[in-house]
Design a protein around this motif. Structure first.
Motif, mmCIF file in Angstrom:
data_model
loop_
_atom_site.group_PDB
_atom_site.id
_atom_site.type_symbol
_atom_site.label_atom_id
_atom_site.label_comp_id
_atom_site.label_asym_id
_atom_site.label_seq_id
_atom_site.Cartn_x
_atom_site.Cartn_y
_atom_site.Cartn_z
ATOM 1 N N UNK A 1 0.818 -1.223 0.000
ATOM 2 C CA UNK A 1 0.000 0.000 0.000
ATOM 3 C C UNK A 1 0.852 1.274 0.000
ATOM 4 N N UNK A 2 2.059 1.182 0.557
ATOM 5 C CA UNK A 2 2.970 2.334 0.497
ATOM 6 C C UNK A 2 3.328 2.650 -0.948
ATOM 7 N N UNK A 3 3.427 1.620 -1.759
ATOM 8 C CA UNK A 3 3.738 1.833 -3.185
ATOM 9 C C UNK A 3 2.660 2.667 -3.847
ATOM 10 N N UNK A 4 1.414 2.402 -3.479
ATOM 11 C CA UNK A 4 0.308 3.170 -4.073
ATOM 12 C C UNK A 4 0.449 4.650 -3.722
ATOM 13 N N UNK A 5 0.799 4.930 -2.460
ATOM 14 C CA UNK A 5 0.988 6.327 -2.051
ATOM 15 C C UNK A 5 2.129 6.974 -2.833
ATOM 16 N N UNK A 6 3.219 6.211 -3.014
ATOM 17 C CA UNK A 6 4.407 6.759 -3.688
ATOM 18 C C UNK A 6 4.129 7.043 -5.157
ATOM 19 N N UNK A 7 3.273 6.224 -5.772
ATOM 20 C CA UNK A 7 3.041 6.367 -7.216
ATOM 21 C C UNK A 7 1.887 7.301 -7.556
ATOM 22 N N UNK A 8 1.142 7.727 -6.539
ATOM 23 C CA UNK A 8 -0.001 8.607 -6.775
ATOM 24 C C UNK A 8 0.475 10.058 -6.942
ATOM 25 N N UNK A 9 -0.139 10.778 -7.877
ATOM 26 C CA UNK A 9 0.312 12.143 -8.173
ATOM 27 C C UNK A 9 0.153 13.075 -6.968
ATOM 28 N N UNK A 10 -0.923 12.893 -6.202
ATOM 29 C CA UNK A 10 -1.157 13.786 -5.056
ATOM 30 C C UNK A 10 -0.256 13.416 -3.885
ATOM 31 N N UNK A 11 -0.298 12.140 -3.475
ATOM 32 C CA UNK A 11 0.455 11.743 -2.278
ATOM 33 C C UNK A 11 1.936 11.481 -2.564
ATOM 34 N N UNK A 12 2.253 11.210 -3.831
ATOM 35 C CA UNK A 12 3.640 10.924 -4.179
ATOM 36 C C UNK A 12 4.417 12.146 -4.644
ATOM 37 N N UNK A 13 3.692 13.142 -5.169
ATOM 38 C CA UNK A 13 4.386 14.326 -5.699
ATOM 39 C C UNK A 13 3.846 15.649 -5.160
ATOM 40 N N UNK A 14 2.538 15.873 -5.341
ATOM 41 C CA UNK A 14 1.956 17.165 -4.970
ATOM 42 C C UNK A 14 2.162 17.511 -3.509
ATOM 43 N N UNK A 15 1.767 16.601 -2.609
ATOM 44 C CA UNK A 15 1.853 16.900 -1.173
ATOM 45 C C UNK A 15 3.287 17.006 -0.663
ATOM 46 N N UNK A 16 4.205 16.063 -1.018
ATOM 47 C CA UNK A 16 5.568 16.248 -0.528
ATOM 48 C C UNK A 16 6.239 17.509 -1.079
ATOM 49 N N UNK A 17 5.935 17.864 -2.324
ATOM 50 C CA UNK A 17 6.614 19.018 -2.931
ATOM 51 C C UNK A 17 6.021 20.339 -2.444
ATOM 52 N N UNK A 18 4.709 20.441 -2.479
ATOM 53 C CA UNK A 18 4.065 21.729 -2.190
ATOM 54 C C UNK A 18 3.299 21.746 -0.871
ATOM 55 N N UNK A 19 3.078 20.580 -0.263
ATOM 56 C CA UNK A 19 2.237 20.534 0.930
ATOM 57 C C UNK A 19 0.789 20.782 0.560
ATOM 58 N N UNK A 20 -0.038 20.937 1.574
ATOM 59 C CA UNK A 20 -1.453 21.201 1.303
ATOM 60 C C UNK A 20 -1.628 22.543 0.603
ATOM 61 N N UNK A 21 -0.616 23.395 0.717
ATOM 62 C CA UNK A 21 -0.642 24.709 0.070
ATOM 63 C C UNK A 21 -0.752 24.623 -1.462
#
Lengths: 158, 615
Positions: free
Chosen positions: B224-244
């Protein structure tokens, strides 16, 4: 090929998956308090830094041990504590300059990173590759590549 | 089994602590964390009690997956009857504290009564004791954490505490852990303060084990961690920009509430967005954002760590604010910024730091300042009363108010009552942008219709974390629905509310639901807790929790009349953007929602609904 744990604090988010993986591997529970790798959070700078044993060649812990409980695992290069031999005298914890070998009150023995016999659980668990397990002779490879890219591109654009 | 199966009960009046077994029959029905702690509260207190009286109780609770290797398994909740709302309150926090409590061998801590003098609770595995907190009372959250770590000579101890806002019973005071993670909403910090309880310090060395099927748990959590890592929101958007990442998106939709919801778009949105946080500043050439940070066990890492501009007027000669610290996330940036028309990013971060330092919810604080500024604009409040020129957009006023509210000085005492009481006192109750006394978060329900119903029916007052239909209406998760239409929204809101209750009660972070559905957490829960936690069971648990919370509120005196929105959202149409001309269509949605919930026209649970859910 001998491998080493390679730690890049720039990539660490402080999630402690490594600490849980270490504890689970060695004790079968999720307990960051039992981990042999620790992540330090320097909150004033925002830096998170995982730290564990570097497996010194001339391992001071190994030489300090009066009962020869710490031995070299030739396959991995790890300095490994034999729990059955360790008498809990803690001299190794004084000898280690880095603090990475520690006494465990529950067992009356010391513990340190043993590279999980060649498959370090921390590196497998790290979601950002802040901890990797790489060729021991080329731990500088990533940094070399980064500088090569930088200097190479400067030349290209000059 | 994943639960520690043990509760710590602390009687503050008598100064006693006692261990008792967890009600496993309730755990089977309510899972843990939010659901289980709410069940205990509903069983143990009269819903009509004064939230700030000794008859109220306050519970710190973990879920079965808290403290495990499951991604985001580090959450805890603070459950009590909330003083801001008078409704059941459940505020959720990350950081490391929750996992530490679980690793010490406790599922939850229940506090009852009121201590005659300031105390703090110390937990070291099975040992627990109350200690005198005279030396900590009056200290900020940051000072309290440092003082406890120093006096215990233990840098690894984790602390959940209140600052001055909680001590002064600011009605939106937060409980803060790990310096800048907060159980933020509904005034749970004020309840802590009312009980003379300053902090809970925990060291847990035992760990979390005893899983139902450890091998399967390791396998499925990795998958299930893989799904988070590969998802555009949880894998890229949130770590890069946060909820902002949402600031510009929501603004462009015409759903960014601005100047106390007078407007639906903010001309300064870009200046306070994720993009602005990442750009080098003109003053010192450094970006505001330093790095991202994860909470315990989280493989998303949406947290923001920033450094304020040392030359900014708020922090000149105040080096205690110059270090890297938490902030800002979207809701805070909106409430401190767009809600007041303030576009000075550094000022927002300063107000955010004050909220963390003194333990205050930035959403309710910021939204209350929005109301103050509107009352000032109308001439109802004056510069003489406020001590400062409080026109919309004033960064000076915002930062001044943050400090006096946290410290309970001057007009800050009135701000600390929240917008509902403040606006009523000055003759304009309609200007409080709140539901059940709790201020809205950062989504205007004229442009995101489902959120209107979600706010109106949220069991803890206006809230984005009880049914985040933004995911569907804006981001298309799990399916795209039309944000301007009320069609299908009752069903959508109900589905989000029930699923969220299950996520929360497992001990996981709701942000995983950008990538995970209930079908993704179900195998993680069943591997940890037992095969009986099937999809059907988890769906029923979510619905049961929602209805149990609702029933508490009904018994506290809430009726269908309280399931409403301020007149501004029901009568004043959005002035611009895609939702131009629209109001929220709550009257269309609410009756249908009651029907599918199995509630009567008064919003009360019908007998067969109770029977079906085992309530």
């Amino acid at each position: 090929m001998l491998k080493s744990l390679q730690i890049n604090p720039d990539k660490c988010t402080g999630c402690l998956q490594c600490e849980m993986a270490c504890a689970y591997e060695n004790y079968g529970v999720f307990a960051t308090a039992k981990s042999r790798i620790k992540v330090f959070d320097f909150h004033h700078t925002g830096r998170k830094v995982p730290y564990t044993c570097t497996q010194c060649d001339e391992a001071w812990c190994l030489h300090a041990c009066p009962v020869e409980a710490i031995t070299l695992d030739k396959a991995t290069g790890a300095k490994v504590v034999s729990e059955s031999t360790c008498v809990g005298c803690k001299v190794c914890t004084i000898a280690c300059p880095f603090g990475t070998i520690n006494y465990v009150a529950d067992t009356g023995k010391v513990q340190k990173c043993d590279l999980c016999g060649g498959q370090p659980a921390c590196a497998e668990a790290c979601p950002t590759q802040a901890i990797t397990y790489v060729d021991a002779n080329w731990t500088g490879l990533d940094r070399m590549r980064a500088w090569a890219e930088k200097t190479g591109n400067q030349t290209a654009t000059a | 089994m994943a639960w520690a199966r043990k509760i710590l009960r602390v009687n503050l009046t008598k100064g006693t602590v006692a261990s008792e077994p967890l009600r496993m029959d309730w755990a089977a029905q309510y899972l843990g964390s939010r659901g289980l702690a709410s069940k205990y509260l509903a069983e143990e207190i009269d819903p009509k009690v004064d939230p700030l009286s000794s008859e109220n109780k306050i519970i710190w609770a973990t879920g079965p997956l808290t403290g495990t290797v499951a991604s985001t398994g580090g959450r805890y909740v603070v459950v009590t009857k909330g003083p801001l709302t008078g409704a059941i309150a459940c505020s959720n926090s990350g950081g490391y504290w929750g996992a530490e409590l679980k690793m010490a061998g406790w599922d939850m801590v229940i506090f009852e009564g009121k201590s005659p003098k300031p105390v703090y609770l110390v937990i070291e595995d099975e040992k627990a004791e109350l200690r005198d907190a005279a030396h900590l009372w009056g200290k900020t959250v940051w000072e309290t954490e440092a003082a406890i770590k120093t006096s215990h000579q233990d840098p690894l101890v984790r602390i959940s505490s209140i600052g001055g806002a909680g001590e002064n019973q600011v009605l939106f005071a937060a409980v803060v852990n790990d310096l800048h993670r907060a159980a933020g909403r509904s005034g749970v910090g004020a309840v802590m303060g009312s009980k003379n309880l300053k902090a809970i310090a925990v060291r847990g060395t035992k760990g979390v084990g005893n899983l139902h099927n450890p091998k399967e748990f390791m396998r499925v959590t990795t998958e299930k961690k893989k799904i988070l890592a590969e998802n555009a929101v949880t894998g890229q958007g949130l770590p890069t920009y946060g909820t902002q990442v949402l600031m510009n998106v929501i603004n462009e939709m015409g759903s960014l509430p601005t100047r106390n919801h007078r407007d639906v778009a903010f001309e300064g949105a870009r200046d306070i967005s994720a993009e602005a946080m990442a750009e080098p500043r003109k003053t010192d050439g450094k970006p505001h954002l330093v790095t991202n940070q994860a909470c315990f066990g989280c493989t998303i890492a949406c947290g923001r760590i920033s450094k304020i501009d040392e030359t900014h007027f708020t922090v000149q000669n105040r080096p205690q604010y110059w270090g890297a610290s938490g902030g800002m996330e979207y809701e805070a940036a909106w409430a401190l910024g767009a809600a007041n028309g303030v576009r000075d990013l550094e000022a927002l971060q300063f107000a955010n730091l004050i909220c963390n330092e003194h333990g205050m919810d930035p959403i309710s604080f910021g939204a209350t300042i929005g109301a103050v500024m509107e009352l000032y604009d109308m001439g109802v409040l004056t510069k003489e009363q406020l001590g400062i020129d409080a026109k919309f957009g004033s960064a000076e006023a915002l930062c001044h108010f943050a400090e006096i509210t946290a410290k309970g000085e001057g007009f800050g005492k009135e701000i600390g009552l929240g917008s509902k009481r403040l606006c009523a006192k000055y003759g304009h109750p309609e200007l409080s942008m709140s539901v059940k006394g709790q201020e809205f978060p950062a989504y205007d329900s004229r442009g995101i219709q489902g959120m209107g119903l979600a706010y109106a029916t949220s069991n803890r007052g206006a809230c984005h974390l009880r049914g985040y239909t933004v995911a569907s209406e804006v981001l298309g998760i799990p399916v795209k629905t039309d944000p301007l239409s009320a069609d299908g929204k009752p069903e959508l809101v109900m589905a989000f509310q029930d699923a969220t209750a299950s996520f929360d009660s497992a001990g996981l972070c709701i942000f995983t639901s950008f990538a995970w559905s209930l079908a993704d957490i179900q195998p993680q829960i069943s591997a940890a807790c037992g095969d009986e936690f099937t999809m059907d069971n988890l769906n029923a648990i979510g619905e049961r929790i929602w209805n149990m919370e609702r029933d508490f509120n009904n018994r506290a005196g809430f009726t269908s009349k309280d399931d409403t929105l301020p007149p501004r959202l029901l009568k004043e149409a959005a002035k611009e953007g895609p939702a131009k001309g629209l109001v929220n269509k709550l009257p269309e949605m609410l009756p249908k929602y009651y029907e599918i919930r199995g509630w009567d026209a008064d919003g009360k649970l019908k007998a067969d609904t109770r029977k079906r859910l085992g309530l």
